[in-house]
Enzyme design. Structure first.
Site, PDB file in Angstrom:
ATOM      1  N   HIS A 283       0.825  -1.208   0.000  1.00  0.00           N
ATOM      2  CA  HIS A 283       0.000   0.000   0.000  1.00  0.00           C
ATOM      3  C   HIS A 283       0.861   1.260   0.000  1.00  0.00           C
ATOM      4  O   HIS A 283       2.083   1.199   0.145  1.00  0.00           O
ATOM      5  CB  HIS A 283      -0.960  -0.003   1.201  1.00  0.00           C
ATOM      6  CG  HIS A 283      -0.284   0.003   2.546  1.00  0.00           C
ATOM      7  ND1 HIS A 283       0.270   1.125   3.113  1.00  0.00           N
ATOM      8  CD2 HIS A 283      -0.093  -1.001   3.450  1.00  0.00           C
ATOM      9  CE1 HIS A 283       0.769   0.836   4.297  1.00  0.00           C
ATOM     10  NE2 HIS A 283       0.568  -0.462   4.530  1.00  0.00           N
ATOM     11  N   CYS A 299       2.965  -4.662   6.602  1.00  0.00           N
ATOM     12  CA  CYS A 299       2.762  -4.515   5.159  1.00  0.00           C
ATOM     13  C   CYS A 299       3.981  -3.882   4.484  1.00  0.00           C
ATOM     14  O   CYS A 299       4.854  -3.322   5.148  1.00  0.00           O
ATOM     15  CB  CYS A 299       1.542  -3.633   4.883  1.00  0.00           C
ATOM     16  SG  CYS A 299      -0.019  -4.367   5.386  1.00  0.00           S
TER      17      CYS A 299
END
Length: 325
Positions: A283, A299
């Protein structure tokens, strides 16, 4: 009174004044001292002749003592580059590729620079130089509708839409950008020839080097710097992208909210081995300064402009992602 008595009395008076001043002055004023400041923290320690052992101890102390500019943070800095001397072949290829790039011979420059990568250690300073040049070439071709033999070509047939041929190879947005079609428009015409980068896309990420490679048909297409999870939370192994979302929400916070950490794009990672998903993905970020550090919840983070570009390149058909330590 005889005149010489006056001199005797004056001399006696001067001696008395001198003795009085000596008694009232602080004693440390009367001792000799160096012109440089005294280190208070060493004033109580006995003087000693430095030995090899004491020098080593002092070196270790200086090495691990925080400086005034040190910050207490969970982020582990930064992009790890290997200092490796590449072969003379690399230098030759890098020079050739750079010269071809400057002459506008972009496909030839790309091919030579791909060869240069084979003569350097991955993620070394030299390797990154070549990777960045490759990235510049491909992004320029992609954004400026530059002809390239490496592009796919499609002639529009009656009744076709962008989706009919873009979905398996890239994205509609990438085709629009590559052919100067306005983003708000999907109008194409019969017999219109559209060119775009497409094929077998793959992603490889290195946690220890804070780096992500986008490969097209097995060759480097784009190199990105990334951020990863703190405390080694980013998993490693083989995954595929199982969902993509523009302007994502996060834990009830809408896109654009200060508490939403996902930035402008989200791509979910699912394990190839068992199809499980633990909430990890690729992301963007509202904290671009965190790129090159270990500071996420697990992440892979990218700058918003980078993740948007990556999002546009890869189709929604389970692109393979390999994450290495």
């Amino acid at each position: 009174m005889y005149w010489y008595y006056k001199y005797i009395l004056v001399a006696a008076a001067l001696i008395g004044i001198g003795l009085g001043v000596y008694k009232v002055l602080p004693q440390e004023w009367l001792k000799s001292s160096p012109s440089s400041p005294v280190e208070d923290n060493d004033s109580q320690e006995p003087a000693q002749t430095p030995t090899l052992e004491s020098n080593q101890a002092r070196t270790e102390k200086e090495k691990y003592t925080p400086t005034a500019s040190s910050k207490n943070t969970n982020a582990v800095k930064t992009i790890n580059k290997k200092t490796v001397v590449s072969s003379p072949k690399f230098s030759e290829k890098l020079k050739q590729g750079t010269e071809l790039k400057n002459k506008g011979m972009l496909d030839s420059a790309y091919n030579i620079l791909i060869e240069a990568l084979e003569h350097s250690e991955p993620y070394s300073d030299d390797w990154i130089k070549a990777a960045q040049l490759i990235s510049e070439i491909n992004v320029y071709i992609y954004k400026n509708a530059v002809p390239s033999k490496r592009k796919q070509s499609h002639t529009v047939k009656s009744g076709q839409s962008l989706w009919d041929f873009a979905a398996e190879n890239t994205t509609i947005r990438a085709v629009q950008i590559s052919n100067k079609i306005p983003i708000e428009s999907s109008v194409i015409h019969v017999n219109q020839v559209l060119t775009f980068f497409g094929g077998q896309w793959e992603i490889k990420a290195s946690k220890s080097h804070y780096a992500l490679q986008l490969l097209l048909d097995g060759k480097l297409f784009r190199f990105y710097n990334i951020g990863i999870g703190k405390d080694n939370r980013t998993p490693f192994g083989e995954f595929f992208i199982s969902g993509k979302k523009r302007e994502p929400s996060w834990k009830g916070y809408p896109f654009g909210h200060p508490e939403n950490v996902l930035g402008t794009r989200w791509m979910r990672l699912t394990k190839i081995s068992d199809g499980s998903n633990e909430g990890y993905g690729i992301h963007g970020t509202s904290e671009p300064e965190s790129i090159g550090t270990a500071s996420s919840l697990g992440c892979i983070r990218m700058r918003n402009e980078d993740v948007e570009e990556l999002f546009n390149f890869i189709p929604d058909n389970k692109i393979k992602v390999t994450i290495e330590d």
